[in-house]
Design a protein around this motif. Structure first.
Motif, short mmCIF file in Angstrom:
data_model
loop_
_atom_site.label_atom_id
_atom_site.label_comp_id
_atom_site.label_asym_id
_atom_site.label_seq_id
_atom_site.Cartn_x
_atom_site.Cartn_y
_atom_site.Cartn_z
N LEU A 270 0.82 -1.22 0.00
CA LEU A 270 0.00 0.00 0.00
C LEU A 270 0.85 1.27 0.00
CD1 LEU A 270 -2.81 -1.06 2.51
CD2 LEU A 270 -2.81 -1.19 0.02
N GLN A 271 2.06 1.16 -0.49
CA GLN A 271 2.93 2.33 -0.66
C GLN A 271 3.23 3.04 0.66
OE1 GLN A 271 4.24 2.89 -3.76
NE2 GLN A 271 3.12 1.07 -4.39
N GLY A 272 3.46 2.28 1.72
CA GLY A 272 3.85 2.87 3.00
C GLY A 272 2.71 3.39 3.84
N GLU A 273 1.48 3.01 3.53
CA GLU A 273 0.32 3.45 4.30
C GLU A 273 0.40 2.92 5.74
OE1 GLU A 273 -4.42 2.53 3.85
OE2 GLU A 273 -3.34 3.19 2.07
N LYS A 274 0.37 3.83 6.72
CA LYS A 274 0.45 3.42 8.12
C LYS A 274 -0.88 2.80 8.56
CE LYS A 274 3.76 7.05 9.27
NZ LYS A 274 4.01 8.27 10.07
N ILE A 275 -0.81 1.68 9.26
CA ILE A 275 -2.03 0.96 9.63
C ILE A 275 -2.11 0.81 11.14
CG2 ILE A 275 -3.32 -1.19 9.33
CD1 ILE A 275 -1.74 -1.63 6.72
N ASP A 276 -3.21 1.32 11.73
CA ASP A 276 -3.50 1.12 13.15
C ASP A 276 -4.43 -0.07 13.28
OD1 ASP A 276 -2.06 3.42 13.65
OD2 ASP A 276 -3.83 4.71 13.73
N ILE A 277 -3.99 -1.11 13.98
CA ILE A 277 -4.82 -2.29 14.20
C ILE A 277 -5.34 -2.22 15.63
CG2 ILE A 277 -4.90 -4.81 14.17
CD1 ILE A 277 -2.44 -4.72 12.32
N ILE A 278 -6.66 -2.20 15.78
CA ILE A 278 -7.25 -2.02 17.11
C ILE A 278 -8.24 -3.14 17.40
CG2 ILE A 278 -7.03 0.49 16.93
CD1 ILE A 278 -10.07 0.58 16.42
N PRO A 279 -8.42 -3.47 18.68
CA PRO A 279 -9.40 -4.50 19.04
C PRO A 279 -10.82 -3.96 18.93
CG PRO A 279 -8.34 -3.64 21.01
CD PRO A 279 -7.64 -3.00 19.85
N TRP A 280 -11.69 -4.72 18.28
CA TRP A 280 -13.10 -4.34 18.17
C TRP A 280 -13.84 -4.68 19.45
CZ3 TRP A 280 -17.78 -6.98 18.35
CH2 TRP A 280 -18.91 -6.27 17.89
N SER A 281 -14.83 -3.88 19.82
CA SER A 281 -15.62 -4.14 21.03
C SER A 281 -17.10 -3.93 20.72
CB SER A 281 -15.20 -3.20 22.16
OG SER A 281 -16.09 -3.33 23.26
N PRO A 282 -17.97 -4.81 21.25
CA PRO A 282 -19.42 -4.60 21.05
C PRO A 282 -19.93 -3.38 21.81
CG PRO A 282 -19.03 -6.44 22.54
CD PRO A 282 -17.70 -6.04 22.00
N GLN A 283 -19.17 -2.92 22.82
CA GLN A 283 -19.53 -1.71 23.56
C GLN A 283 -19.08 -0.49 22.76
OE1 GLN A 283 -21.32 -1.90 26.33
NE2 GLN A 283 -21.26 -4.15 26.20
N ALA A 284 -20.05 0.31 22.32
CA ALA A 284 -19.74 1.44 21.44
C ALA A 284 -18.72 2.39 22.04
CB ALA A 284 -21.03 2.19 21.08
N ALA A 285 -18.87 2.70 23.33
CA ALA A 285 -17.96 3.65 23.97
C ALA A 285 -16.53 3.11 23.97
CB ALA A 285 -18.42 3.93 25.41
N THR A 286 -16.38 1.82 24.30
CA THR A 286 -15.04 1.20 24.30
C THR A 286 -14.45 1.20 22.91
OG1 THR A 286 -15.72 -0.22 26.14
CG2 THR A 286 -13.75 -0.88 24.92
N PHE A 287 -15.29 0.90 21.91
CA PHE A 287 -14.82 0.85 20.52
C PHE A 287 -14.34 2.23 20.08
CE2 PHE A 287 -16.13 -0.06 15.86
CZ PHE A 287 -14.82 -0.36 15.55
N VAL A 288 -15.08 3.28 20.45
CA VAL A 288 -14.66 4.64 20.09
C VAL A 288 -13.33 4.99 20.74
CG1 VAL A 288 -15.23 7.09 20.38
CG2 VAL A 288 -17.00 5.49 19.64
N VAL A 289 -13.17 4.63 22.00
CA VAL A 289 -11.91 4.89 22.70
C VAL A 289 -10.76 4.18 22.00
CG1 VAL A 289 -10.62 4.51 24.84
CG2 VAL A 289 -12.98 5.33 24.93
#
Length: 510
Positions: A270-289
């Motif tokens: 992807l030509q050096g595209e930085k990728i943030d891998i984050i854990p998904w959560s069913p709790q919307a507030a946790t997912f946003v954080v």
């Protein structure tokens, strides 16, 4: 007279074309039959029903004229009366065909050229149909191809025996390809168009990143880890939310790989595209954080009805949470599908204090009390005078420093304030000219009636002339739903049909 001619070379040609173009031998032979039929009609008459058959084993070509047997002839070229046909075949019935063998055609230069054009056209149609059937079920796959040519910045990519389009806006910014370069892309659409199947590729589609990880991470391919959402700013940065079906496997660590080997393979593509891998959560507030990482979050306030979330971050984390040109918060919003507002702790504190002052002043003015009592009411969670007027007295007595006499006086003052407010609104409604007919419908508050008057809706006819969505727009979606608005408007139109005053004349209705 011999009515057939053996042409074994036709079978050899059909076999060769079938292998070269990747289409069925039967389809090639059908195209040849149509070509011979066209040449036959050119010789014996275009209006006649001339048919040709090629023997699939010997290559023998037979040409014949088919004439439909009918009771009443409508087309003399293709139909024959039953009375005449029965002289040739006594057993024949209406609806059947009289088949007359024709002598084989000696293909001249023009006939041969015409036949060739028909065969080429039919083979091309079959080839397009095969390509469409081959790729229509491959939407969502990653393919490797070779750049064949460039047209106005768009790439024509050869993938197998087909040609696909990789538009300039589907390329990662600043990447360039030359003819014969290898390219990997994602099939996001296949359309069957008159000029042939159109295969559309993309390197900026969020699913392209997900499919690349599926190729690099066996756990994703096996379904142990699931990619729940992807948001991309192509060529710059991306966020990907993952979840593991196996509690013993860390989804983030598996995607990163040993010393980042797996994620680096995707980043390189992807030509050096930085990728943030984050854990998904069913709790919307946790997912946003999680989505706002690497920024730290102090507080989250959700507004589910509006689909908005307010995030409070430490002052020094503001630029990190927003990101360069708003990139971090924008990607987090796309990933979570929530509208995210970022506030610093100082801004949130200032706003909270301003809200406290505003509500305190409301109680001071409405109830004629001092700042201390008004502040206590706000601290205990009372936002409006209505809440106080209809509150449970026991709840109020529980406030420190409040006794029965104080509570009784406060509730009495709140009720008196609401009465005065309604009287003022009713007077304003009358001043605006909103008729009692609208008020007597019993569905509008005085505040709504004032709002209608300010918008020029003052009589039943004015109200009846509105559409449901217009009434919702005037009063606000929080005040009324469209179904209820439609019912109100129908009730306002009732007098039109009862012969009451205000019914439009025939001329007006026209």
């Amino acid at each position: 007279m011999d009515t057939s001619v053996s042409r074994p070379e036709l079978l050899l040609v059909a076999d060769a074309v079938s292998r070269e173009k990747g289409i069925e031998r039967e389809e090639v032979l059908e195209a040849m039959e149509q070509a011979i039929q066209k040449a036959g009609r050119a010789k014996y008459g275009h209006e006649k029903d001339i048919r040709a058959t090629i023997d699939r084993r010997t290559g023998e070509v037979r040409l014949s004229r088919w004439t439909e047997v009918v009771e009443t002839v409508e087309n003399e070229e293709t139909q024959i009366p039953l009375a005449i046909a029965s002289k040739f075949q006594p057993e024949i019935k209406a609806g059947e065909y009289l088949v007359d063998p024709l002598p084989p055609i000696d293909f001249g230069r023009i006939a041969a050229q015409t036949a060739k054009q028909v065969i080429v056209q039919r083979v091309r149609e079959y080839e397009r149909k095969r390509q469409y059937n081959e790729f229509k079920d491959r939407v969502g796959e990653i393919v490797n191809g070779t750049v064949k040519r460039t047209e106005y910045g768009n790439l024509m990519v050869e993938i197998g025996s087909a040609e696909a389009l990789l538009r300039r806006d589907e390329l990662i910014p600043r990447e360039t390809f030359r003819n014969s370069d290898r390219v990997r892309a994602y099939i996001y659409d296949v359309r069957d168009e008159p000029r042939g199947p159109q295969i559309f590729l993309s390197r900026t589609h969020p699913a392209f990143l997900a499919k690349l990880f599926a190729q690099e991470v066996p756990e994703i391919y096996d379904g142990i880890i699931e990619i729940k959402a992807v948001a991309r700013d192509p060529g710059s940065r991306a966020k990907m939310a993952v979840i593991s079906r196996d509690a013993s496997i860390d989804p983030v660590g598996a995607c990163v790989g040993m010393r980042g080997s797996r994620v680096q393979a995707v980043v390189a593509e992807l030509q050096g595209e930085k990728i943030d891998i984050i854990p998904w959560s069913p709790q919307a507030a946790t997912f946003v954080v999680n989505a706002l990482a690497p920024a730290e979050v102090s507080k989250v306030v959700m507004d589910e009805e509006a689909g908005r979330v307010e995030v409070v971050v430490p002052d020094e984390q503001l630029s990190l949470a927003i990101g360069r040109r708003g990139q971090n918060v924008r990607l987090a919003s796309q990933l979570t599908r929530w509208d995210i507002d970022i506030l610093t702790e100082a801004e949130e504190s200032e706003r909270r204090q301003e809200e406290f002052r505003r509500r305190t002043n409301l109680f001071v003015e409405a109830l004629d009390v001092d700042d201390v009592i008004a502040g206590l009411l706000v601290t205990e969670g009372f936002h409006t005078v209505e809440e106080l007027a209809y509150a449970d007295p026991d709840e109020l007595i529980g406030i420190e420093g409040f006794d029965e006499s104080v509570v009784g006086e406060l509730v009495q003052r709140a009720e008196a304030y609401l009465v005065r407010q309604e009287e003022n609104l009713d007077a304003k409604r009358r001043e605006l000219g909103v008729t009692d007919d609208i008020a007597n419908l019993g569905v509008f508050t005085n505040q709504m009636l004032v709002t209608l008057g300010e918008k020029g809706v003052k009589t039943l006819d004015d109200l009846a002339d509105l559409a449901g969505d217009e009434l919702v727009e005037i009063l606000g979606s929080d005040a009324i739903e469209e179904d209820a608005a439609n019912e109100i408007i129908m009730a306002a139109r009732a007098h039109w049909f009862d012969g009451e005053e205000g019914k439009p004349s025939d001329q007006e209705e026209g």
